[in-house]
Design a protein around this motif. Structure first.
Motif: not given
Length: 223
Positions: A42-49, A53-56, A149-156
């Motif tokens: 619901a917010n930027a902090g939760q989006l970051e978390d 988790d998806l990346v790690t 680059a791949y993980l950055h593109a996924f995240t972005a």
């Protein structure tokens, strides 16, 4: 990351991972739309978390492991078709499967502008990490750089989805990306040394959100 990219390799990597590269990534939220709908993000902090988790320990981690294996197999003429089948099997829902194979096929179609024999070894419905990993290897792009680059593109891409789904501004999105930089770099370096034995995830809520999205009544993303 110790290997330097040549200028042509760098340009190709930048082109392939650009949001303008025609893989249709803007159409997919990877289940994030459902997570927002259900109040889990619901917010930027939760989006970051959520993205961390998806990346790690989630789907992006498995993508990174598959990417690394594809990169190695392309270099030594190993079997790519069975790896593509494994990547398909690891898609936890029908929409996740659609997302990875449609983007993979779109990537290979567009990347044909850079001819390579490896393109003939990749069939239809080739999941995205297998497609990008193999072609990066064929064009002598170092594994760690390509993974980063791949993980950055996924995240972005998912940050942009989050901006469309929530009351967040561009500055919020940039802050999320900046906060995830170290995580992306560490994960890429770790994934570069993996084998298929390292596949596995622990993001159960993200997988359930992706499944539930399939029956969501009102939505703007395909996944």
């Amino acid at each position: 990351m110790t290997e330097a990219l040549s200028n042509p390799a760098l340009l190709r990597l930048l082109s392939w991972m650009s949001p303008s590269f025609p893989v249709g990534a803007y159409a997919y939220s990877h289940g994030l739309e459902r997570a927002v709908h259900d109040g889990m993000v619901a917010n930027a902090g939760q989006l970051e978390d959520w993205l961390c988790d998806l990346v790690t320990v989630g789907s992006a981690w498995n993508d990174a492991v598959l990417f690394a294996e594809s990169w190695r197999r392309a270099a030594d003429d190993g079997q790519l078709d069975e790896l593509a089948e494994l990547a398909e099997a690891l898609a936890g829902s029908s929409e996740r499967h659609l997302e990875t194979v449609k983007q993979g096929d779109a990537f290979l179609e567009a990347a044909a502008a850079w001819p390579s024999p490896v393109l003939g070894r990749l069939g239809r419905q080739c999941p995205l990490p297998v497609a990008v990993g193999a072609l990066a290897s064929a064009h002598d792009i170092p594994l760690a750089a390509a993974l980063t680059a791949y993980l950055h593109a996924f995240t972005a891409n998912l940050v942009q989805a989050g901006l469309r789904l929530m009351a967040l501004g561009q500055k919020d999105g940039i802050q999320v990306l900046a906060a995830l930089e170290a995580t992306i770099v560490r994960t890429a370096d770790r994934a570069a040394g993996t084998t298929l034995d390292d596949l596995g995830g622990a993001t159960i809520l993200a997988e359930i959100a992706a499944m539930n999205h399939e029956t969501q009544y009102s939505r703007i993303f395909r996944s």
